[in-house]
Write a protein that holds these residues in place. Structure first.
Motif, PDB file in Angstrom:
ATOM      1  N   ALA A  73      16.672  78.426 149.553  1.00  0.00           N
ATOM      2  CA  ALA A  73      16.844  78.047 150.959  1.00  0.00           C
ATOM      3  C   ALA A  73      15.669  77.251 151.505  1.00  0.00           C
ATOM      4  O   ALA A  73      15.835  76.466 152.432  1.00  0.00           O
ATOM      5  CB  ALA A  73      17.082  79.289 151.808  1.00  0.00           C
ATOM      6  N   LEU A  74      14.485  77.421 150.953  1.00  0.00           N
ATOM      7  CA  LEU A  74      13.301  76.779 151.510  1.00  0.00           C
ATOM      8  C   LEU A  74      12.976  75.417 150.905  1.00  0.00           C
ATOM      9  O   LEU A  74      11.904  74.874 151.157  1.00  0.00           O
ATOM     10  CB  LEU A  74      12.102  77.719 151.407  1.00  0.00           C
ATOM     11  CG  LEU A  74      12.242  78.994 152.245  1.00  0.00           C
ATOM     12  CD1 LEU A  74      11.024  79.882 152.065  1.00  0.00           C
ATOM     13  CD2 LEU A  74      12.470  78.684 153.712  1.00  0.00           C
ATOM     14  N   ALA A  75      13.870  74.827 150.144  1.00  0.00           N
ATOM     15  CA  ALA A  75      13.704  73.430 149.741  1.00  0.00           C
ATOM     16  C   ALA A  75      13.832  72.588 151.014  1.00  0.00           C
ATOM     17  O   ALA A  75      14.723  72.822 151.832  1.00  0.00           O
ATOM     18  CB  ALA A  75      14.768  73.035 148.731  1.00  0.00           C
ATOM     19  N   VAL A  76      12.924  71.631 151.205  1.00  0.00           N
ATOM     20  CA  VAL A  76      12.927  70.855 152.445  1.00  0.00           C
ATOM     21  C   VAL A  76      12.826  69.358 152.173  1.00  0.00           C
ATOM     22  O   VAL A  76      12.185  68.930 151.217  1.00  0.00           O
ATOM     23  CB  VAL A  76      11.776  71.282 153.395  1.00  0.00           C
ATOM     24  CG1 VAL A  76      11.958  72.708 153.868  1.00  0.00           C
ATOM     25  CG2 VAL A  76      10.417  71.114 152.741  1.00  0.00           C
ATOM     26  N   THR A  77      13.440  68.583 153.032  1.00  0.00           N
ATOM     27  CA  THR A  77      13.370  67.129 152.951  1.00  0.00           C
ATOM     28  C   THR A  77      11.957  66.673 153.287  1.00  0.00           C
ATOM     29  O   THR A  77      11.409  67.059 154.309  1.00  0.00           O
ATOM     30  CB  THR A  77      14.353  66.485 153.956  1.00  0.00           C
ATOM     31  OG1 THR A  77      15.630  67.069 153.812  1.00  0.00           O
ATOM     32  CG2 THR A  77      14.431  64.982 153.760  1.00  0.00           C
ATOM     33  N   ARG A 125      23.801  54.091 152.277  1.00  0.00           N
ATOM     34  CA  ARG A 125      23.105  54.515 151.058  1.00  0.00           C
ATOM     35  C   ARG A 125      21.794  55.144 151.488  1.00  0.00           C
ATOM     36  O   ARG A 125      21.102  54.623 152.370  1.00  0.00           O
ATOM     37  CB  ARG A 125      22.808  53.312 150.167  1.00  0.00           C
ATOM     38  CG  ARG A 125      22.173  53.719 148.843  1.00  0.00           C
ATOM     39  CD  ARG A 125      21.223  52.668 148.291  1.00  0.00           C
ATOM     40  NE  ARG A 125      20.112  52.332 149.154  1.00  0.00           N
ATOM     41  CZ  ARG A 125      18.950  53.021 149.207  1.00  0.00           C
ATOM     42  NH1 ARG A 125      18.761  54.088 148.487  1.00  0.00           N
ATOM     43  NH2 ARG A 125      17.977  52.616 150.001  1.00  0.00           N
ATOM     44  N   ALA A 126      21.491  56.291 150.887  1.00  0.00           N
ATOM     45  CA  ALA A 126      20.241  56.978 151.242  1.00  0.00           C
ATOM     46  C   ALA A 126      19.491  57.368 149.977  1.00  0.00           C
ATOM     47  O   ALA A 126      20.089  57.726 148.963  1.00  0.00           O
ATOM     48  CB  ALA A 126      20.535  58.222 152.068  1.00  0.00           C
ATOM     49  N   GLY A 127      18.170  57.290 150.052  1.00  0.00           N
ATOM     50  CA  GLY A 127      17.283  57.819 149.028  1.00  0.00           C
ATOM     51  C   GLY A 127      16.496  58.957 149.653  1.00  0.00           C
ATOM     52  O   GLY A 127      15.935  58.796 150.732  1.00  0.00           O
ATOM     53  N   LEU A 128      16.489  60.113 149.002  1.00  0.00           N
ATOM     54  CA  LEU A 128      15.844  61.293 149.560  1.00  0.00           C
ATOM     55  C   LEU A 128      14.899  61.952 148.563  1.00  0.00           C
ATOM     56  O   LEU A 128      15.160  61.919 147.355  1.00  0.00           O
ATOM     57  CB  LEU A 128      16.876  62.338 149.989  1.00  0.00           C
ATOM     58  CG  LEU A 128      17.810  61.917 151.121  1.00  0.00           C
ATOM     59  CD1 LEU A 128      19.160  61.525 150.583  1.00  0.00           C
ATOM     60  CD2 LEU A 128      17.960  63.042 152.106  1.00  0.00           C
ATOM     61  N   THR A 129      13.844  62.548 149.093  1.00  0.00           N
ATOM     62  CA  THR A 129      12.928  63.362 148.306  1.00  0.00           C
ATOM     63  C   THR A 129      12.836  64.732 148.971  1.00  0.00           C
ATOM     64  O   THR A 129      12.729  64.814 150.199  1.00  0.00           O
ATOM     65  CB  THR A 129      11.530  62.726 148.240  1.00  0.00           C
ATOM     66  OG1 THR A 129      11.643  61.412 147.692  1.00  0.00           O
ATOM     67  CG2 THR A 129      10.581  63.560 147.382  1.00  0.00           C
ATOM     68  N   TYR A 130      12.878  65.759 148.147  1.00  0.00           N
ATOM     69  CA  TYR A 130      12.775  67.143 148.626  1.00  0.00           C
ATOM     70  C   TYR A 130      11.565  67.801 147.989  1.00  0.00           C
ATOM     71  O   TYR A 130      11.263  67.561 146.826  1.00  0.00           O
ATOM     72  CB  TYR A 130      14.012  67.950 148.228  1.00  0.00           C
ATOM     73  CG  TYR A 130      15.107  67.937 149.254  1.00  0.00           C
ATOM     74  CD1 TYR A 130      15.325  69.057 150.065  1.00  0.00           C
ATOM     75  CD2 TYR A 130      15.896  66.825 149.454  1.00  0.00           C
ATOM     76  CE1 TYR A 130      16.324  69.052 151.009  1.00  0.00           C
ATOM     77  CE2 TYR A 130      16.883  66.813 150.398  1.00  0.00           C
ATOM     78  CZ  TYR A 130      17.099  67.938 151.181  1.00  0.00           C
ATOM     79  OH  TYR A 130      18.082  67.923 152.128  1.00  0.00           O
ATOM     80  N   SER A 131      10.938  68.665 148.755  1.00  0.00           N
ATOM     81  CA  SER A 131       9.874  69.518 148.226  1.00  0.00           C
ATOM     82  C   SER A 131      10.499  70.870 147.879  1.00  0.00           C
ATOM     83  O   SER A 131      11.244  71.437 148.677  1.00  0.00           O
ATOM     84  CB  SER A 131       8.790  69.699 149.301  1.00  0.00           C
ATOM     85  OG  SER A 131       7.805  70.605 148.824  1.00  0.00           O
ATOM     86  N   LEU A 132      10.190  71.348 146.685  1.00  0.00           N
ATOM     87  CA  LEU A 132      10.724  72.624 146.215  1.00  0.00           C
ATOM     88  C   LEU A 132       9.646  73.691 146.293  1.00  0.00           C
ATOM     89  O   LEU A 132       8.499  73.441 145.910  1.00  0.00           O
ATOM     90  CB  LEU A 132      11.207  72.493 144.777  1.00  0.00           C
ATOM     91  CG  LEU A 132      12.241  71.383 144.519  1.00  0.00           C
ATOM     92  CD1 LEU A 132      12.513  71.274 143.020  1.00  0.00           C
ATOM     93  CD2 LEU A 132      13.512  71.633 145.289  1.00  0.00           C
ATOM     94  N   PRO A 133       9.993  74.884 146.784  1.00  0.00           N
ATOM     95  CA  PRO A 133       8.994  75.951 146.810  1.00  0.00           C
ATOM     96  C   PRO A 133       8.683  76.426 145.386  1.00  0.00           C
ATOM     97  O   PRO A 133       9.473  76.209 144.472  1.00  0.00           O
ATOM     98  CB  PRO A 133       9.675  77.048 147.618  1.00  0.00           C
ATOM     99  CG  PRO A 133      11.133  76.803 147.452  1.00  0.00           C
ATOM    100  CD  PRO A 133      11.287  75.316 147.290  1.00  0.00           C
ATOM    101  N   PRO A 134       7.537  77.071 145.210  1.00  0.00           N
ATOM    102  CA  PRO A 134       7.207  77.587 143.861  1.00  0.00           C
ATOM    103  C   PRO A 134       8.295  78.536 143.375  1.00  0.00           C
ATOM    104  O   PRO A 134       8.828  79.333 144.151  1.00  0.00           O
ATOM    105  CB  PRO A 134       5.901  78.339 144.087  1.00  0.00           C
ATOM    106  CG  PRO A 134       5.341  77.807 145.356  1.00  0.00           C
ATOM    107  CD  PRO A 134       6.502  77.364 146.180  1.00  0.00           C
TER     108      PRO A 134
END
Length: 135
Positions: A73-77, A125-134
């Motif tokens: 749930a805590l993956a964030v854009t 069209r979209a390009g996205l990056t997400y940060s993943l929690p440990p």
């Protein structure tokens, strides 16, 4: 996570937007997500608004990542770039086809193409990056 698990996750963790979206497909190749476009998604001129298109792209990529890593749930854009290429047709749902291009330990990168239902050319069209929690 498969299609059913993603739908349950969306309903449980993001109930505020769950009624707007339907998971059409979820597999290793990515996710197809439907925006059930209603009156609340329209802007003046009768087209689906930019914020609604952004939400569709963002949620589609989020679910594509979860399909690969599980219910995080805590993956964030952390970044999104979106190109609005054509006016979405009023009265048609929108379909987002999201695919993860790179899944790392800390970051996930992907792209999303958004289509008006029944039309072959993308509207955005979209390009996205997400940060993943440990993990």
């Amino acid at each position: 996570m498969d299609k059913a698990a993603l739908a349950v996750f969306l309903r449980a963790d993001f109930a505020q937007v769950a009624d707007d979206f339907v998971v059409e497909r979820a597999d290793e190749a990515g996710v197809t997500l439907r925006l059930v476009a209603g009156e609340r998604h329209l802007r003046p001129g009768g087209t689906v608004s930019g914020p609604a298109l952004f939400a569709l792209a963002d949620v589609a990529m989020y679910l594509a990542i979860l399909a690969r890593v599980g219910p995080v749930a805590l993956a964030v854009t952390t970044n999104c770039s979106i190109d609005f290429m054509r006016k979405p047709e009023a009265g048609r749902d929108l379909l987002a086809e999201a695919r993860v291009l790179k899944l790392g330990r800390v970051l996930a990168v992907g792209d999303v193409l958004v289509f008006s239902q029944g039309r072959p050319e993308p509207v955005a069209r979209a390009g996205l990056t997400y940060s993943l929690p440990p993990r």
